[in-house]
Motif scaffolding. Structure first.
Motif, PDB file in Angstrom:
ATOM      1  N   ILE B  42       0.651  -1.185  -0.059  1.00  0.00           N
ATOM      2  CA  ILE B  42       0.264   0.030   0.284  1.00  0.00           C
ATOM      3  C   ILE B  42       0.718   1.093  -0.028  1.00  0.00           C
ATOM      4  O   ILE B  42       0.931   2.089  -0.683  1.00  0.00           O
ATOM      5  N   VAL B  43       1.875   1.592   0.994  1.00  0.00           N
ATOM      6  CA  VAL B  43       2.510   2.619   1.274  1.00  0.00           C
ATOM      7  C   VAL B  43       3.722   2.678  -0.024  1.00  0.00           C
ATOM      8  O   VAL B  43       3.166   3.788  -0.920  1.00  0.00           O
ATOM      9  N   LEU B  44       4.000   1.312  -1.286  1.00  0.00           N
ATOM     10  CA  LEU B  44       4.908   1.633  -1.861  1.00  0.00           C
ATOM     11  C   LEU B  44       4.023   2.667  -3.201  1.00  0.00           C
ATOM     12  O   LEU B  44       4.168   3.713  -3.893  1.00  0.00           O
ATOM     13  N   VAL B  49       3.445   7.516 -10.050  1.00  0.00           N
ATOM     14  CA  VAL B  49       3.066   8.275 -10.613  1.00  0.00           C
ATOM     15  C   VAL B  49       2.448   8.505 -11.699  1.00  0.00           C
ATOM     16  O   VAL B  49       1.934   8.233 -12.761  1.00  0.00           O
ATOM     17  N   GLU B  50       3.524   6.870 -12.070  1.00  0.00           N
ATOM     18  CA  GLU B  50       3.514   6.804 -13.900  1.00  0.00           C
ATOM     19  C   GLU B  50       1.898   6.205 -13.625  1.00  0.00           C
ATOM     20  O   GLU B  50       1.693   6.173 -15.250  1.00  0.00           O
ATOM     21  N   SER B  51       1.129   5.688 -13.378  1.00  0.00           N
ATOM     22  CA  SER B  51       0.002   4.621 -13.778  1.00  0.00           C
ATOM     23  C   SER B  51      -1.521   4.541 -11.994  1.00  0.00           C
ATOM     24  O   SER B  51      -0.308   4.809 -11.293  1.00  0.00           O
ATOM     25  N   THR B  52      -2.299   4.806 -12.293  1.00  0.00           N
ATOM     26  CA  THR B  52      -3.403   4.915 -11.119  1.00  0.00           C
ATOM     27  C   THR B  52      -4.110   3.268 -11.152  1.00  0.00           C
ATOM     28  O   THR B  52      -4.349   3.330  -9.963  1.00  0.00           O
ATOM     29  N   TRP B  53      -3.328   2.727 -12.277  1.00  0.00           N
ATOM     30  CA  TRP B  53      -4.607   1.124 -12.007  1.00  0.00           C
ATOM     31  C   TRP B  53      -3.092   0.342 -11.197  1.00  0.00           C
ATOM     32  O   TRP B  53      -2.178   0.460 -10.986  1.00  0.00           O
ATOM     33  N   GLN B  54      -4.126  -1.301 -11.058  1.00  0.00           N
ATOM     34  CA  GLN B  54      -3.429  -2.466 -10.634  1.00  0.00           C
ATOM     35  C   GLN B  54      -2.469  -2.453 -12.046  1.00  0.00           C
ATOM     36  O   GLN B  54      -1.973  -3.112 -12.982  1.00  0.00           O
ATOM     37  N   VAL B  55      -0.888  -2.735 -10.858  1.00  0.00           N
ATOM     38  CA  VAL B  55       0.264  -3.270 -11.797  1.00  0.00           C
ATOM     39  C   VAL B  55       0.324  -4.834 -11.402  1.00  0.00           C
ATOM     40  O   VAL B  55      -0.030  -5.038  -9.770  1.00  0.00           O
ATOM     41  N   PRO B  60       7.031   1.068  -7.522  1.00  0.00           N
ATOM     42  CA  PRO B  60       7.184   2.121  -8.544  1.00  0.00           C
ATOM     43  C   PRO B  60       8.099   2.040  -9.411  1.00  0.00           C
ATOM     44  O   PRO B  60       8.875   2.430  -9.455  1.00  0.00           O
ATOM     45  N   GLN B  61       8.143   2.521 -11.119  1.00  0.00           N
ATOM     46  CA  GLN B  61       8.944   3.324 -11.252  1.00  0.00           C
ATOM     47  C   GLN B  61       9.384   4.732 -11.347  1.00  0.00           C
ATOM     48  O   GLN B  61      10.198   5.353 -11.782  1.00  0.00           O
ATOM     49  N   LYS B  62       8.154   4.912 -11.082  1.00  0.00           N
ATOM     50  CA  LYS B  62       8.233   6.787 -11.253  1.00  0.00           C
ATOM     51  C   LYS B  62       7.445   6.982  -9.598  1.00  0.00           C
ATOM     52  O   LYS B  62       6.054   6.899  -9.712  1.00  0.00           O
ATOM     53  N   TRP B  63       8.446   7.708  -8.793  1.00  0.00           N
ATOM     54  CA  TRP B  63       8.337   8.353  -7.012  1.00  0.00           C
ATOM     55  C   TRP B  63       7.201   9.224  -7.265  1.00  0.00           C
ATOM     56  O   TRP B  63       8.350  10.152  -8.183  1.00  0.00           O
ATOM     57  N   GLY B  64       7.178   9.690  -6.529  1.00  0.00           N
ATOM     58  CA  GLY B  64       5.616  11.197  -6.275  1.00  0.00           C
ATOM     59  C   GLY B  64       4.724  11.451  -5.196  1.00  0.00           C
ATOM     60  O   GLY B  64       4.963  10.474  -5.221  1.00  0.00           O
ATOM     61  N   TYR B 254      -7.263   3.470  -7.853  1.00  0.00           N
ATOM     62  CA  TYR B 254      -6.482   2.599  -7.220  1.00  0.00           C
ATOM     63  C   TYR B 254      -5.091   3.021  -6.648  1.00  0.00           C
ATOM     64  O   TYR B 254      -5.233   2.733  -5.314  1.00  0.00           O
ATOM     65  N   THR B 255      -4.506   3.753  -6.944  1.00  0.00           N
ATOM     66  CA  THR B 255      -3.454   4.146  -6.533  1.00  0.00           C
ATOM     67  C   THR B 255      -3.793   5.582  -4.992  1.00  0.00           C
ATOM     68  O   THR B 255      -3.857   5.419  -4.633  1.00  0.00           O
ATOM     69  N   MET B 256      -4.658   6.525  -5.827  1.00  0.00           N
ATOM     70  CA  MET B 256      -5.469   7.502  -4.983  1.00  0.00           C
ATOM     71  C   MET B 256      -5.995   6.503  -3.375  1.00  0.00           C
ATOM     72  O   MET B 256      -6.091   7.292  -2.144  1.00  0.00           O
ATOM     73  N   PHE B 257      -6.374   5.338  -3.705  1.00  0.00           N
ATOM     74  CA  PHE B 257      -7.372   4.550  -2.462  1.00  0.00           C
ATOM     75  C   PHE B 257      -6.136   3.891  -1.756  1.00  0.00           C
ATOM     76  O   PHE B 257      -5.751   4.679  -0.287  1.00  0.00           O
TER      77      PHE B 257
END
Lengths: 509, 290
Positions: B42-44, B49-55, B60-64, B254-257
């Motif tokens: 969850i924390v990671l 930031v590179e995508s908002t859906w489940q992967v 993450p490949q890009k942090w932010g 998803y990432t917002m959750f």
């Protein structure tokens, strides 16, 4: 079955002992049920005799009492006030006045409508001023039922208070006859924080429970005997009315075998019991096991292990459960990782296949439950007298024997009641099922019944589904709720009545 | 000979103890990993930031901080405030009610005590969900649903809280009665006994009650959803964020959750870890007494 005496029991082999205990458990069930019904019978018999003696007392008090007491039969609080207990007299009188005004203004109406639950439904009525038909709402079945029940509560409260008022007169007469002074209003106020303090403390909590738990439960039990649903909501769409036992018949009759409701109900009940069994006992034994590992002598960083587990309790369940649910989804992280690693070709059907879903739910529940059990077990394990282990070690017992002969019996003995509450709690474990699967995967055979039943639905989540559909069948939800109560009550009853006998036998070992 | 034998045996014991301890360490490490991995994920993912859906990957490949920034421009702040208000008010009032109830049932012997306790035990066997339907309609008539769901929820949470008296009653039972009697002999009223003698001793159970009452509203989902009924202004965090994981919304939320989950979990977890001692006492005490 044959009953062994203590000595005979000790001479049985291990296997026989187990069988004997098992048999006595099941033999105990009819006895427990019989006890229950005898208890109910005795309860009503007691009520009968109490009412009888109360009436007799009313008559004698009237006969022997003075005129102040006799007037109090009609005007509550008169006797108290006339004898100088102004505060009590006033309170009694005000209560009577409020009651009579309420009954005249509203209570009488609600009560009179209760048998029919409303006569005129909503519909178009000719309006002379506008010279057109307007849609008009009339009787409100929902309010009639609710306020009708409330009015009955109020009447019972009034009868009780009236009776107290008479009793007060009798007591006051007795005190005056013996030449002592009566308590003044000031004394009464003082006693509220002293010897009557419990009434002050309980007033608020019990009012809350009465209004927000008892009243709704009575209401919902009554709903099971009506046709209250989305299309008969009692005010906006149609009135609802009494239908007798029809709903129970729909839900529980086995006639013809084609009854989709009873089949669904039976299926969900079975899964609910299976789930409760596994959820309770897997958590219990694994939790004890983990606690023992952490508490073992020579294991370092005890605090760290414990903290890691305890931390998971702190995080609100909706976050962890929803997240885990998505982790195991078809395109979730678990399947994604496994596919990236090349271990699987196709996504595993964690939530799509009935058996997979049921097993996954139980496994995730272990993940949720072990920290609690670890805490509880740690507390109990530390209380087991250390010399028990010491002396058993000297006698040559190995760790496994110590576990089965000392630790486990001790744990079971102490946590028996906890196991029961945890079992019934798991039967009603809404959060885990709803947040993980929502009841999915859908059971095609059962889904034509109310609220699209799924393979992981418990009775409680099914109940919720029934009440939220487009045509919410509240009456069926109410029947399901009552059945949940019956099952939980039966299990609790049997286990409570059988537990002590098992416990006593444990003492011999 | 014999010393040699016993030495051998003790060495054997030591070796076997070492093996079993090693196994236990391995199990414990594996367990810690399993128990923590969802939270680490969850924390990671909240920083991704590179995508908002489940992967299918964790790091993450890009942090932010994009997700967190977006969070504060959504209804989330409203939900958070709602939940916080509910939690604080409920914690205070519920504690008062539970303490009244449990203290009375533990200390006073009055006529209806046993009957009252049995009655509440039976009441507790009815699924609480059943009462939701009627409570919803009553609250609706009172104007306490949807946008005004907060007072409605508080009312429902505290009204029936007297039923949960078991744990704290068990605690009061362990405080010796001789203390009360001594104070009574010295002329204290019952109320004074409670405020001057019992309450100072009951600190652990008071904290336990406050803590559990404070934590419950953060996770309550069903009833809050029923009462807010689709109106965003009346939702708590659980209801609001549940919608983010809908089939239609999950790909953009998803990432917002995850970010929201972190923001919700941090204060509750910190509070819980600080007061952990009291929680453990309450849980173990409650379970032992049943």
């Amino acid at each position: 079955m044959k009953r062994y005496s203590d000595l005979e029991f000790l001479r049985l082999s291990k296997w026989q002992k187990f069988l004997y205990r098992l048999a006595s458990f099941f033999a105990g069930i009819p006895v427990a049920i019989k006890k229950f019904f005898v208890g109910i019978g005795r309860f009503f018999a007691n009520i009968g005799t109490t009412i009888g003696s109360e009436f007799a007392d009313l008559v004698t008090t009237f006969k022997n009492g003075d005129w102040k007491t006799r007037v109090s039969y009609l005007i509550m609080g008169f006797g108290s006030a006339a004898r100088g207990q102004w505060l009590r007299g006033l309170l009694f009188f005000v209560f009577e006045a409020v009651f009579i005004i309420y009954m005249v203004v509203a209570g009488g109406y609600w009560l009179s409508m209760l048998p029919s639950l409303g006569k005129v439904g909503p519909g178009e009525v000719y309006n002379e001023v506008l010279d057109t038909y307007v849609y008009q709402y009339n009787d409100n079945s929902f309010k009639i039922l609710l306020y009708g029940v409330l009015t009955i509560f109020f009447i019972i409260a009034f009868i009780y208070t009236w009776r107290q008022n008479i009793k007060q007169n009798k007591i006051a007469e007795g005190i005056l006859a013996s030449g002592k002074p009566l308590r003044s209003g000031k004394d009464d106020l003082k006693s509220m924080v002293d010897d009557q303090f419990h009434k002050t403390l309980l007033a608020l909590p019990l009012t809350g429970i009465l209004v927000f738990t008892v009243l709704p439960i009575v209401f919902m039990i009554l709903v099971a005997f009506t046709n209250y649903d989305g299309t008969h909501d009692g005010y906006y769409s149609n009135l609802f009315t009494w239908v007798g036992l029809k709903n129970f018949n729909t839900m529980l009759s086995w006639s013809g075998g084609g009854n989709v409701y009873s089949a669904t109900f039976g299926e969900i009940l079975t899964w609910t019991l299976i789930w409760a069994f596994f959820a309770t006992f897997t958590n219990y034994f694994l939790g004890v096991f983990v606690a023992m590992m952490i508490n073992k002598k020579g294991i370092k960083l005890k605090k760290v292990w414990r903290t890691v587990l305890v931390m998971t309790i702190a995080i609100p369940q909706f976050i962890s459960l929803l997240y885990v649910s998505k982790m195991f989804a078809k395109n979730g992280i678990v399947n994604g990782l496994l596919m990236n690693l090349g271990w699987i070709k196709q996504a595993l059907p964690f939530w799509e296949d009935p058996t997979w879903a049921r097993v996954t739910v139980i496994l995730v529940n272990i993940w949720i439950g072990i920290p609690y059990l670890m805490l509880i077990a740690t507390g109990i394990l530390m209380n087991i007298p250390a010399d028990l282990y010491e002396s058993s070690r000297i006698d040559g017992a190995n760790p496994w024997q110590q576990f089965t002969k000392i630790t486990l019996p001790y744990m079971l003995f102490i946590t028996g009641p906890y196991l029961l509450t945890s079992f019934t709690g798991n039967m009603n474990n809404f959060n885990v099922i709803y947040l993980l699967t929502g009841g999915a995967p859908t059971n095609a055979a059962a889904s034509s019944a109310a609220g699209t039943a799924g393979y992981t639905n418990l009775l409680i989540t099914w109940l919720f589904k029934i009440t939220t559909g487009a045509e919410a069948q509240y009456y069926l939800a109410s029947v399901v709720g009552i059945m949940v109560f019956v099952v939980v009550a039966l299990i609790s009853l049997v286990v409570y009545n059988v537990l002590p006998s098992i416990k006593n036998e444990e003492d011999f070992q | 000979m014999s010393t040699n034998n016993s030495m051998k045996r003790s060495m054997g014991l030591k070796a076997s103890a070492r093996i079993s301890n090693t196994i236990i360490y391995i199990v414990l490490i594996a367990m810690s990993f399993i128990w923590l991995i969802p939270f680490i994920c969850i924390v990671l993912q909240s920083f991704r930031v590179e995508s908002t859906w489940q992967v299918g990957y964790v790091i993450p490949q890009k942090w932010g901080l994009d997700n967190y920034v977006k969070l504060f421009h959504s209804d989330f702040t409203r939900w958070y405030l709602n939940t916080f208000i509910i939690a604080v008010v409920t914690a205070l009032l519920q504690t008062v009610i539970v303490l009244c109830m449990s203290y009375t049932l533990s200390r006073f012997r009055f006529k209806m005590r046993k009957a009252l306790m049995q009655f509440m035990l039976i009441l507790g066997m009815f699924p609480g969900m059943l009462t939701m339907i009627i409570l919803y309609r009553v609250l609706k008539d009172l104007g306490m649903t949807q946008a005004n769901a907060v007072p409605g929820l508080i009312l429902v949470y505290i009204a029936s809280s007297g039923m949960g008296y078991y744990v704290s009653k068990g605690f009061f039972d362990t405080i010796p009665k001789s203390l009360d009697e001594a104070a009574r002999v010295d002329g204290a009223t019952r109320a004074q006994v409670l405020t001057k003698i019992i309450l100072p001793l009951a600190k652990p159970i008071v904290i336990y009650t406050i803590l559990t009452a404070f934590m419950a509203p953060w996770g309550d989902f069903v009833f809050a959803r029923y009462i807010s009924f689709g109106t965003s202004a009346g939702m708590n965090v659980a209801v609001g964020m549940y919608n983010w994981l809908n089939k239609d919304m999950i790909n953009s939320w998803y990432t917002m959750f995850c970010a929201g989950g972190v923001i919700v979990a941090i204060p509750v977890t910190i509070l819980f870890m600080c007061l952990q001692k009291y929680y453990v006492e309450g849980v173990t005490g409650g379970a032992v007494k049943g």
